[in-house]
Enzyme design. Structure first.
Site, PDB file in Angstrom:
ATOM      1  N   ASP A 133       0.846  -1.185   0.000  1.00  0.00           N
ATOM      2  CA  ASP A 133       0.000   0.000   0.000  1.00  0.00           C
ATOM      3  C   ASP A 133       0.887   1.243   0.000  1.00  0.00           C
ATOM      4  O   ASP A 133       1.812   1.351   0.810  1.00  0.00           O
ATOM      5  CB  ASP A 133      -0.917  -0.006   1.219  1.00  0.00           C
ATOM      6  CG  ASP A 133      -2.080   0.971   1.059  1.00  0.00           C
ATOM      7  OD1 ASP A 133      -2.463   1.252  -0.091  1.00  0.00           O
ATOM      8  OD2 ASP A 133      -2.591   1.458   2.073  1.00  0.00           O
ATOM      9  N   HIS A 140      -3.680  13.841   1.109  1.00  0.00           N
ATOM     10  CA  HIS A 140      -3.807  12.931   2.255  1.00  0.00           C
ATOM     11  C   HIS A 140      -2.551  13.010   3.123  1.00  0.00           C
ATOM     12  O   HIS A 140      -2.643  13.158   4.347  1.00  0.00           O
ATOM     13  CB  HIS A 140      -4.027  11.502   1.753  1.00  0.00           C
ATOM     14  CG  HIS A 140      -3.977  10.468   2.838  1.00  0.00           C
ATOM     15  ND1 HIS A 140      -4.935  10.376   3.826  1.00  0.00           N
ATOM     16  CD2 HIS A 140      -3.077   9.480   3.106  1.00  0.00           C
ATOM     17  CE1 HIS A 140      -4.633   9.373   4.643  1.00  0.00           C
ATOM     18  NE2 HIS A 140      -3.504   8.815   4.238  1.00  0.00           N
ATOM     19  N   GLU A 205     -10.357   3.614   4.251  1.00  0.00           N
ATOM     20  CA  GLU A 205      -9.534   4.445   3.366  1.00  0.00           C
ATOM     21  C   GLU A 205      -9.980   4.184   1.934  1.00  0.00           C
ATOM     22  O   GLU A 205      -9.982   3.042   1.472  1.00  0.00           O
ATOM     23  CB  GLU A 205      -8.039   4.134   3.537  1.00  0.00           C
ATOM     24  CG  GLU A 205      -7.496   4.613   4.881  1.00  0.00           C
ATOM     25  CD  GLU A 205      -5.974   4.502   4.993  1.00  0.00           C
ATOM     26  OE1 GLU A 205      -5.363   3.749   4.214  1.00  0.00           O
ATOM     27  OE2 GLU A 205      -5.410   5.184   5.873  1.00  0.00           O
ATOM     28  N   GLU A 207      -9.334   3.973  -1.759  1.00  0.00           N
ATOM     29  CA  GLU A 207      -8.131   3.798  -2.580  1.00  0.00           C
ATOM     30  C   GLU A 207      -8.492   3.092  -3.878  1.00  0.00           C
ATOM     31  O   GLU A 207      -9.553   2.492  -4.007  1.00  0.00           O
ATOM     32  CB  GLU A 207      -7.093   2.936  -1.838  1.00  0.00           C
ATOM     33  CG  GLU A 207      -6.732   3.462  -0.460  1.00  0.00           C
ATOM     34  CD  GLU A 207      -5.479   2.816   0.120  1.00  0.00           C
ATOM     35  OE1 GLU A 207      -4.697   2.209  -0.641  1.00  0.00           O
ATOM     36  OE2 GLU A 207      -5.297   2.928   1.352  1.00  0.00           O
ATOM     37  N   ASP A 239      -8.846   0.174   2.537  1.00  0.00           N
ATOM     38  CA  ASP A 239      -7.803  -0.218   3.482  1.00  0.00           C
ATOM     39  C   ASP A 239      -8.302   0.129   4.888  1.00  0.00           C
ATOM     40  O   ASP A 239      -7.949   1.162   5.458  1.00  0.00           O
ATOM     41  CB  ASP A 239      -6.513   0.536   3.132  1.00  0.00           C
ATOM     42  CG  ASP A 239      -5.393   0.265   4.107  1.00  0.00           C
ATOM     43  OD1 ASP A 239      -5.427  -0.759   4.800  1.00  0.00           O
ATOM     44  OD2 ASP A 239      -4.470   1.102   4.175  1.00  0.00           O
ATOM     45  N   ARG A 243      -7.317   3.455  13.810  1.00  0.00           N
ATOM     46  CA  ARG A 243      -6.411   4.597  14.030  1.00  0.00           C
ATOM     47  C   ARG A 243      -5.781   4.591  15.413  1.00  0.00           C
ATOM     48  O   ARG A 243      -4.655   5.067  15.586  1.00  0.00           O
ATOM     49  CB  ARG A 243      -7.166   5.914  13.820  1.00  0.00           C
ATOM     50  CG  ARG A 243      -7.756   6.086  12.436  1.00  0.00           C
ATOM     51  CD  ARG A 243      -6.718   6.007  11.353  1.00  0.00           C
ATOM     52  NE  ARG A 243      -7.299   6.267  10.029  1.00  0.00           N
ATOM     53  CZ  ARG A 243      -6.658   6.052   8.891  1.00  0.00           C
ATOM     54  NH1 ARG A 243      -5.407   5.586   8.898  1.00  0.00           N
ATOM     55  NH2 ARG A 243      -7.232   6.304   7.744  1.00  0.00           N
ATOM     56  N   GLN A 246      -3.053   2.177  15.318  1.00  0.00           N
ATOM     57  CA  GLN A 246      -2.011   2.682  14.416  1.00  0.00           C
ATOM     58  C   GLN A 246      -1.119   3.713  15.104  1.00  0.00           C
ATOM     59  O   GLN A 246       0.103   3.673  14.982  1.00  0.00           O
ATOM     60  CB  GLN A 246      -2.672   3.291  13.174  1.00  0.00           C
ATOM     61  CG  GLN A 246      -1.703   3.715  12.079  1.00  0.00           C
ATOM     62  CD  GLN A 246      -2.433   4.293  10.863  1.00  0.00           C
ATOM     63  OE1 GLN A 246      -3.657   4.293  10.801  1.00  0.00           O
ATOM     64  NE2 GLN A 246      -1.673   4.778   9.894  1.00  0.00           N
ATOM     65  N   LYS A 259      -3.834  -2.366  10.349  1.00  0.00           N
ATOM     66  CA  LYS A 259      -4.318  -2.434   8.975  1.00  0.00           C
ATOM     67  C   LYS A 259      -4.423  -3.847   8.412  1.00  0.00           C
ATOM     68  O   LYS A 259      -5.069  -4.031   7.384  1.00  0.00           O
ATOM     69  CB  LYS A 259      -3.413  -1.587   8.063  1.00  0.00           C
ATOM     70  CG  LYS A 259      -3.640  -0.087   8.225  1.00  0.00           C
ATOM     71  CD  LYS A 259      -2.609   0.704   7.453  1.00  0.00           C
ATOM     72  CE  LYS A 259      -2.865   2.198   7.539  1.00  0.00           C
ATOM     73  NZ  LYS A 259      -3.944   2.657   6.649  1.00  0.00           N
ATOM     74  N   THR A 263      -8.736  -6.031   4.355  1.00  0.00           N
ATOM     75  CA  THR A 263      -8.703  -5.063   3.247  1.00  0.00           C
ATOM     76  C   THR A 263      -9.745  -5.524   2.245  1.00  0.00           C
ATOM     77  O   THR A 263      -9.765  -6.699   1.876  1.00  0.00           O
ATOM     78  CB  THR A 263      -7.311  -5.047   2.581  1.00  0.00           C
ATOM     79  OG1 THR A 263      -6.321  -4.791   3.583  1.00  0.00           O
ATOM     80  CG2 THR A 263      -7.233  -3.985   1.499  1.00  0.00           C
ATOM     81  N   GLU A 378      -9.227  12.154   8.328  1.00  0.00           N
ATOM     82  CA  GLU A 378      -9.122  13.492   7.733  1.00  0.00           C
ATOM     83  C   GLU A 378     -10.463  14.214   7.724  1.00  0.00           C
ATOM     84  O   GLU A 378     -10.535  15.407   8.004  1.00  0.00           O
ATOM     85  CB  GLU A 378      -8.664  13.394   6.277  1.00  0.00           C
ATOM     86  CG  GLU A 378      -7.243  13.019   6.062  1.00  0.00           C
ATOM     87  CD  GLU A 378      -7.027  12.764   4.579  1.00  0.00           C
ATOM     88  OE1 GLU A 378      -6.801  13.730   3.835  1.00  0.00           O
ATOM     89  OE2 GLU A 378      -7.097  11.600   4.154  1.00  0.00           O
TER      90      GLU A 378
HETATM   91 MN    MN Z   1      -3.952   2.843   2.968  1.00  0.00          MN
END
Ligand code: MN
Length: 430
Positions: A133, A140, A205, A207, A239, A243, A246, A259, A263, A378
């Site tokens: 990834d 971002h 996420e 993507e 993804d 948080r 993380q 993560k 997925t 975000e």
């Molecule tokens: Mn990602």
């Protein structure tokens, strides 16, 4: 744009009537998927066309693909075989499919190879061999960086080297698969010691996933010249990210358990061939930014014009039959600092062996505007600006029962619009 062919002709229509004017799957698209038609049989490869799918093995039995270096006897692995072949073979099969589905003379032979698309049980079109990834959207990277390092949002390497991490292939699931909220170790802002429990900051996420075709031997670099021919197609990718896990675990080696619990990959692979009418140049780098090092300069480089949405539907919304809420909308071609081919080039620049079926995520796709931010971290600015849903409820991060759906579409003057399908997942309690 001079390599467009009759399969891209906007005037081309299909004898599959539902394909004509279809918002996602007109005859100009022809994405690959895989479905399990029974519990006993192996999944089979299908091509979406309008409201139906064409069973590829049955189409081969009916005479399609004769002369192509693909063995129909190995039916469950038609896609794997195809992806090992050259882009010329990818294009040749696309042309055969496009010709057959637009020529009524083929109707009697292919009619019995069609299945209604609704209700099909999808599996992954290819089981990714490996998964990486990236972090290629500069908006971002700047947003996330500014939350953690307000004075220095972008680290000095960002404009020189495409940043990525190795993800986990075994926990990739097809869109529609429910996602179990993970447990993990977290350290709250007022805690002196970490504790173990369900994540309280579960995020998605938005993507794109690049599906690699072909294989380069270990120790043989992928050159910038070769990189474009190594992209077989793209899918939508979510993804899922915890948080709170993380932020506690990511230093110094990057994401790990935050993560790799799941997925999601959308059921359809939109081929690089189908995306050709939607190629656009990469954004011009701002004055003062470095030019890519020579090994990252891709001849004729491009990105794709893709509009991407994130939709959220809570359990209560679904019970009432409410329309899913659009959390964000971003344009892929505005978001990326590194092009798809640059990601492939960089990944293979050290002699890493990229193989057919490898999956390269672009990283979260965020545009410059607040409503174009591709994850809740975000979108709610680390939870400090909760999202207000139409029914008055709010979200900082995902709650149990929330369903996240990613969608994408390509629209451009002179081309028939195509869709990427959808990538959905509903959060199950820990
Ligand atoms: Mn990602």
């Amino acid at each position: 744009m001079n390599d467009l062919d009759r399969s891209h002709d906007p005037a081309r229509r299909s004898w599959v009537e539902s394909a004509n004017g279809h918002a996602e799957f007109p005859v100009q698209n022809l994405p690959f998927g895989a479905v399990a038609t029974s519990d006993e049989e192996l999944p089979e490869v299908v091509v979406a066309i309008g409201d139906v799918v064409l069973r590829l093995a049955a189409a081969f039995d009916a005479g399609l693909g004769a002369g192509l270096p693909i063995d129909p006897a190995m039916a469950p692995f038609l896609l794997e075989q195809l992806m090992e072949e050259s882009p010329e073979t990818w294009t040749a099969l696309r042309l055969e499919l496009s010709d057959a589905l637009s020529d009524p003379a083929w109707t009697p032979r292919l009619q019995s190879a069609l299945l209604p698309r609704a209700g099909l049980r999808h599996v992954l079109p290819v089981q990714p061999v490996d998964y990486t990834d990236f972090y290629a959207s500069i908006h971002h990277a700047t947003n996330v960086g500014s939350m953690f390092r307000p004075d220095n949002p972008l680290l000095p390497n960002y404009k020189w080297v495409p940043i990525g991490y190795h993800g986990r292939a075994s926990s990739i699931v097809v869109g529609g698969t429910p996602i179990r909220r993970p447990h993990g170790q977290t350290l709250g802002p007022d805690d002196t010691e970490p504790k173990f429990g369900p994540s309280r900051s579960l995020d998605y996420e938005l993507e794109l996933g690049l599906i690699v075709g072909g294989t380069n031997a270990l120790g043989t670099a992928v050159t910038a010249e070769a990189a474009r021919s190594r992209i077989f197609g793209v899918s939508l990718l979510n993804d899922w990210s915890a948080r709170d896990l993380q932020s506690w675990e990511y230093q110094p080696l990057g994401p790990f358990l935050a993560k790799n619990f799941a997925t999601s990959l959308s059921p359809w692979i939109i081929t690089a061939d189908a995306l050709k009418p939607f190629r656009v140049p990469m954004p011009v780098r701002p004055d003062g930014d470095p030019q890519p090092l020579p090994y990252l300069q891709v001849p004729g480089d491009h990105t794709w014009a893709v509009e991407l949405d994130v939709l959220l539907s809570t359990a209560a919304m679904r019970e009432r039959g409410d329309t899913p809420f659009r959390v964000s909308r971003a344009r892929f071609e505005e978001a990326m600092y590194w092009s798809p081919a640059q990601l492939v080039t960089h990944h293979g620049s050290n002699g890493c062996n990229l193989s057919s079926g490898d999956l390269l995520g672009t990283g979260t796709i965020s545009g410059p505007a607040a409503d174009a931010r591709g994850c809740l971290l975000e979108r709610t600015w680390r939870g400090t600006e909760p999202l207000m849903l139409p029914d008055g409820t709010t979200r900082r991060f995902l709650e149990d029962g929330d369903e996240v759906t990613l969608t994408g579409r390509c629209v451009r003057d002179g081309a028939v619009p195509i869709g990427l399908g959808a990538c959905s997942g509903t959060v199950l309690p820990a």
